[in-house]
Design a protein around this motif. Structure first.
Motif, short mmCIF file in Angstrom:
data_model
loop_
_atom_site.label_atom_id
_atom_site.label_comp_id
_atom_site.label_asym_id
_atom_site.label_seq_id
_atom_site.Cartn_x
_atom_site.Cartn_y
_atom_site.Cartn_z
N UNK B 145 48.50 59.10 28.65
CA UNK B 145 47.35 57.53 29.22
C UNK B 145 46.23 58.28 28.14
N UNK B 146 45.34 57.14 27.59
CA UNK B 146 44.19 57.26 27.01
C UNK B 146 43.14 57.93 27.91
N UNK B 147 41.98 59.20 27.67
CA UNK B 147 41.50 59.33 27.98
C UNK B 147 39.36 59.46 27.75
N UNK B 148 38.99 59.50 28.95
CA UNK B 148 37.58 59.02 28.48
C UNK B 148 36.87 59.55 29.67
N UNK B 149 35.50 60.61 29.33
CA UNK B 149 34.56 61.09 29.72
C UNK B 149 33.74 60.43 29.90
N UNK B 150 33.07 59.58 31.47
CA UNK B 150 32.30 58.64 31.48
C UNK B 150 31.08 59.36 32.22
N UNK B 151 29.79 58.63 31.97
CA UNK B 151 28.77 59.05 33.33
C UNK B 151 28.84 58.00 33.27
N UNK B 152 28.68 57.21 34.76
CA UNK B 152 28.20 56.27 35.20
C UNK B 152 26.19 56.15 35.27
N UNK B 153 26.05 57.46 35.12
CA UNK B 153 24.46 57.09 36.12
C UNK B 153 23.77 57.72 34.00
N UNK B 154 24.42 57.66 33.48
CA UNK B 154 23.77 57.34 31.88
C UNK B 154 24.32 56.28 30.94
N UNK B 155 25.12 56.05 31.89
CA UNK B 155 26.07 54.49 31.15
C UNK B 155 26.97 55.01 29.44
N UNK B 156 27.55 56.27 30.02
CA UNK B 156 28.00 56.43 29.05
C UNK B 156 29.02 56.30 28.90
N UNK B 157 29.95 55.89 28.05
CA UNK B 157 32.18 55.05 27.81
C UNK B 157 32.23 54.49 29.18
N UNK B 158 30.78 53.84 29.85
CA UNK B 158 31.58 52.78 30.92
C UNK B 158 32.31 51.67 30.28
N UNK B 159 31.65 50.76 29.89
CA UNK B 159 32.32 49.41 28.50
C UNK B 159 33.35 49.83 28.33
N UNK B 160 33.55 51.12 27.15
CA UNK B 160 34.24 51.24 26.56
C UNK B 160 35.97 51.65 27.32
#
Lengths: 419, 211
Positions: B145-160
């Motif tokens: 799978x692809x992998x992303x670390x995200x943060x909904x709080x800081x809007x990090x990697x969400x759209x990506x």
């Protein structure tokens, strides 16, 4: 769908909010414009056009419908799942487990000398007073329709003429001073005052007519009598006035004995996932200002953990937490000045004994409520599956209703407000 | 009036309770973040239309309750998904361990060819981190799978991450999409193509709903 006018009434609000400039062109939108749903629109357009309505960001039914109508399709294997759920949940097993727990518990209670002669009495009360408005759907309908039928015996009229019960009597029922009560009564409209008086008459006993109380409660329970009414209708308090105090004391003792007995086990391996889930969910509840007060958080943790441990067939399931809140808020309300919002109360400022009462009362009322809907929470959630199935059937008959129901659920879920 | 979208499909969010599935969704669709969100009961969904390579993609994103008891209900939604987010919380080792269980549920209940990506959420809470980024990458690699670390709080990697899963689903359905490009006047509903293709007949939309 023929009741055009009825629908118009029902969605009046949202229709008014649709600005007149919207002209539907068939095929210009997806899903296609549905004349059935928008049937009332063209008539209102002319009226509203003269006064330009600012397009506020309101979620109207139309919006909801057009946003969501492509979201569903019929699943063909739901029947299978339902059957599976029914199979997996053997009611007898569940009942047996529950009874065992109760049995064990009762034995322990006897050892602890918490239980005396009241036990037998309590059981008979349970049988007589099961809260039908909570536990049985068919009765809801029944009592709702009954309440619209004029009483042939003229009982209500005679009730109205009866001398009102002295405030003191009803005040004592609620553990409040009579001044508090009369203070609350001021500023009520005549109709409200009249209703309140009717409640008081019913509540004063010597035996409260629960059917009558239920009927009366259909159009809402006045705040000053809400907590006692809820306790009665949930089947927690006995109809007999003289036995209420004793029951409350005994039940409170019983609840705190549970805590003594079980609460230390919350970090045991077997209970870890239950306690963890409770701890995850409580901080996410509303109203935050109330629930996040440490003393309240702890009360909720205890109530939910004890309930879970005593109902192993279900255990703690997300959503059960929200069933405590209404009781808790209403019971706290007894100790809060009329104009003050319960959400802003500093709960730790209340006397310890009061908090203990509120906690025990909330626990028992929630338990009573859950007794009637436990199959929503047991394995595979047959209660929910059945209800979904029923809703589906209903919906397949009345197409428009589906959206209104979905809309309402969606509205309520997204904007759950305690008041 | 322009066509609202070219293609429609469903994504699904799964993972342990409290990892932030609902927060990811709210950030993506409404650009909102509420630190304490009410727990999801059963399932919920939101929709958003995004543009990928000039294709207007309408995505329904189904949000599920994390607690085990709800899985009889939530599993019913796997089958209808074209893409799945497997979400854990980088501050919870436990939620990471459980990805294995979630992945095997996907194998069991989701259609073949469903696209998956792994999400390690709450990347902003570095001080509470229990799961290293490399662990996430390693697990994702194992599952392909692809992998992303995200943060909904800081809007990090969400759209990506949402865009990425959308792209993956689009790629997986290239065949149908080529057809779409040829006859670009029709809407393509992957969700319906894969099922029995029950399209609205034009006068009344009779789809059922039970959220």
């Amino acid at each position: 769908m023929t009741s055009d006018t009825g629908r118009k009434q029902f969605w009046k609000r949202s229709v008014a909010k649709v600005p007149g400039s919207i002209q539907h062109v068939y095929g210009a939108q997806h899903p296609p414009f549905d004349p059935l749903l928008h049937g009332t629109l063209s008539k209102t357009v002319q009226k509203t056009q003269t006064t330009p309505v600012k397009l506020k960001k309101v979620t109207t039914f139309q919006e909801f419908e057009s946003n969501t109508s492509d979201a569903w399709d019929v699943g063909e294997d739901d029947d299978e799942l339902l059957a599976m759920a029914a199979e997996n949940l053997n009611t007898e097993v569940v009942m047996e487990t529950a009874n065992k727990v109760i049995e064990n518990h009762t034995k322990l209670q006897e050892q602890n000398k918490f239980q005396e002669t009241q036990q037998v009495e309590d059981q008979s009360v349970k049988l007589e007073e099961l809260p039908s408005f909570i536990s049985s759907d068919s009765k809801i309908v029944k009592s709702a329709s009954e309440s619209q039928i004029p009483n042939p015996a003229g009982e209500r009229h005679s009730l109205q003429r009866q001398q009102s019960v002295p405030h003191q009597a009803s005040a004592a029922l609620m553990g409040k001073s009579s001044e508090q009560i009369s203070l609350n009564t001021t500023g009520l409209s005549e109709r409200e005052a009249f209703r309140l008086e009717k409640f008081r008459q019913l509540l004063s006993g010597p035996n409260t007519d629960l059917d009558e109380l239920r009927k009366l409660s259909w159009s809402g329970t006045p705040k000053p009598v809400r907590s006692i009414t809820w306790k009665l209708l949930s089947g927690y308090l006995p109809a007999n006035v003289e036995r209420r105090d004793g029951t409350l004391k005994r039940k409170q003792k019983e609840y705190f004995a549970f805590i003594e007995q079980y609460y230390n086990s919350r970090n045991d391996e077997a209970n870890q996932s239950t306690y963890r889930q409770i701890q995850i969910d409580i901080p996410r509840m509303s109203p935050e200002t109330l629930i996040l007060q440490p003393v309240v958080t702890e009360i909720f943790e205890r109530i939910l953990f004890i309930w879970a441990i005593r109902h192993p067939a279900s255990g703690y399931v997300q959503g059960i937490n929200d069933l405590v809140t209404p009781f808790f808020v209403v019971f706290i309300g007894d100790y809060v000045a009329e104009e003050e919002e319960v959400e802003n109360v500093d709960v730790s400022s209340l006397p310890e004994e009061v908090l203990r009462n509120i906690e025990a009362d909330s626990f028992w009322c929630m338990s009573k409520l859950l007794d009637g809907i436990q199959d929503n929470y047991t394995f595979a959630q047959p209660g929910i599956q059945k209800k979904v199935k029923m809703l589906e059937e209903l919906v397949s008959r009345i197409d428009v209703l589906i959206f209104s129901v979905a809309f309402l659920i969606w509205k309520m879920a997204s904007k759950f407000e305690i008041n | 009036m322009a066509k609202q979208y070219d293609v429609l499909f469903r994504l699904l969010l799964i993972g342990d309770s409290g990892v932030g599935k609902t927060c990811l969704l709210c950030r993506f669709t409404d650009n909102e973040f509420h630190p304490s969100h009410i727990s999801t009961i059963g399932v919920d969904f939101k929709m958003k239309t995004i543009d990928v390579d000039g294709i207007k993609v309408r995505i329904q994103i189904w949000d599920t309750a994390g607690q085990e008891r709800y899985q009889t209900i939530t599993k019913q939604y796997y089958r209808r998904a074209q893409g799945i987010f497997l979400v854990y919380d980088i501050t919870s080792e436990r939620s990471y361990q459980h990805i294995m269980k979630w992945a095997s549920d996907v194998d069991e209940y989701a259609p073949d060819g469903v696209q998956k990506i792994l999400i390690g959420n709450k990347a902003d809470e570095e001080h509470k981190r229990q799961v290293g980024k490399h662990q996430g990458m390693k697990l994702a690699e194992e599952y392909g799978m692809d992998f992303y670390e995200t943060s909904a709080c800081t809007n990090y990697n969400i759209k990506e991450s949402f865009t990425r899963l959308t792209e993956l689903v689009l790629m997986a359905h290239r065949k149908e999409l080529d057809g779409l490009r040829l006859a670009s006047n029709d809407e393509l509903n992957l969700a319906e193509l894969e099922e029995d293709g029950r399209k609205a007949d034009g006068t009344a939309n009779s789809k059922s709903c039970w959220c």
